[in-house]
Design a protein around this motif. Structure first.
Motif, PDB file in Angstrom:
ATOM      1  N   CYS A   2      36.870  35.402  51.760  1.00  0.00           N
ATOM      2  CA  CYS A   2      36.642  34.792  50.796  1.00  0.00           C
ATOM      3  C   CYS A   2      38.301  33.765  50.423  1.00  0.00           C
ATOM      4  O   CYS A   2      38.920  34.314  50.121  1.00  0.00           O
TER       5      CYS A   2
ATOM      6  N   ALA B 211      39.961  30.844  47.461  1.00  0.00           N
ATOM      7  CA  ALA B 211      39.934  30.191  46.646  1.00  0.00           C
ATOM      8  C   ALA B 211      41.162  29.209  46.307  1.00  0.00           C
ATOM      9  O   ALA B 211      41.800  29.773  47.012  1.00  0.00           O
TER      10      ALA B 211
ATOM     11  N   ALA C 283      33.415  34.294  42.319  1.00  0.00           N
ATOM     12  CA  ALA C 283      34.768  34.230  41.960  1.00  0.00           C
ATOM     13  C   ALA C 283      35.545  34.303  40.049  1.00  0.00           C
ATOM     14  O   ALA C 283      34.526  33.880  39.191  1.00  0.00           O
TER      15      ALA C 283
ATOM     16  N   GLY D 256      40.158  36.907  48.873  1.00  0.00           N
ATOM     17  CA  GLY D 256      39.729  38.021  48.596  1.00  0.00           C
ATOM     18  C   GLY D 256      39.688  38.836  49.514  1.00  0.00           C
ATOM     19  O   GLY D 256      41.144  39.150  50.353  1.00  0.00           O
TER      20      GLY D 256
ATOM     21  N   CYS E 170      30.340  35.919  47.371  1.00  0.00           N
ATOM     22  CA  CYS E 170      31.626  35.870  46.903  1.00  0.00           C
ATOM     23  C   CYS E 170      32.512  35.443  46.097  1.00  0.00           C
ATOM     24  O   CYS E 170      32.093  33.960  45.304  1.00  0.00           O
TER      25      CYS E 170
ATOM     26  N   LEU F 148      37.902  36.862  43.980  1.00  0.00           N
ATOM     27  CA  LEU F 148      37.376  36.744  43.717  1.00  0.00           C
ATOM     28  C   LEU F 148      36.582  38.822  44.980  1.00  0.00           C
ATOM     29  O   LEU F 148      37.627  39.165  45.479  1.00  0.00           O
TER      30      LEU F 148
END
Length: 125
Positions: free
Chosen positions: A96, A98, A24, A117, A22, A4
């Motif tokens: 960020c 995910a 990915a 991140g 951000c 990220l």
């Protein structure tokens, strides 16, 4: 492996705007929750905004509702956070997150996100 890459942080005067990004990679981007969290010095990390990468349904923390907008670009595997009407209280490191678990919505809880991140600093003066 999951990566990220956050960008867009910086310093801005109160009332100004910034847009965080951000990007990915390294996992199946589609059909997951992604989110932005922030942490100010001496404070707990708080959820700012979340989005489902397929449904694009979003949620916001109370402190940013009406000022911040989360969006995503499926073709770029990128989530954005548009921040308007910034105040000094928005100063924090923004992270960020995910690979979040879909619970019928994308909960703004750190526990449901598997990847994070490195963070990007936002300073509002």
């Amino acid at each position: 492996h999951v990566q990220l890459v956050e960008s867009g942080g910086g310093s801005v005067e109160a009332g100004g705007s910034l847009r965080l990004s951000c990007q990915a990679s390294g996992y199946n981007y589609t059909g997951n929750c992604m989110a932005w969290f922030r942490q100010a010095p001496g404070k707990e990390r708080e959820g700012v905004a979340s989005i489902h990468t397929s449904a694009s349904s979003s949620r916001y923390g109370d402190s940013v509702k009406g000022r911040f907008t989360i969006s995503q670009d499926d073709s770029k595997h990128t989530v954005y956070l548009q921040m308007d009407s910034l105040t000094p209280e928005d100063t924090a490191m923004y992270y960020c997150a995910a690979e979040g678990l879909w619970l019928g919505y994308c909960k703004l809880s750190q526990t449901i996100y598997n990847s994070w991140g490195q963070g990007t600093q936002v300073t509002v003066s």
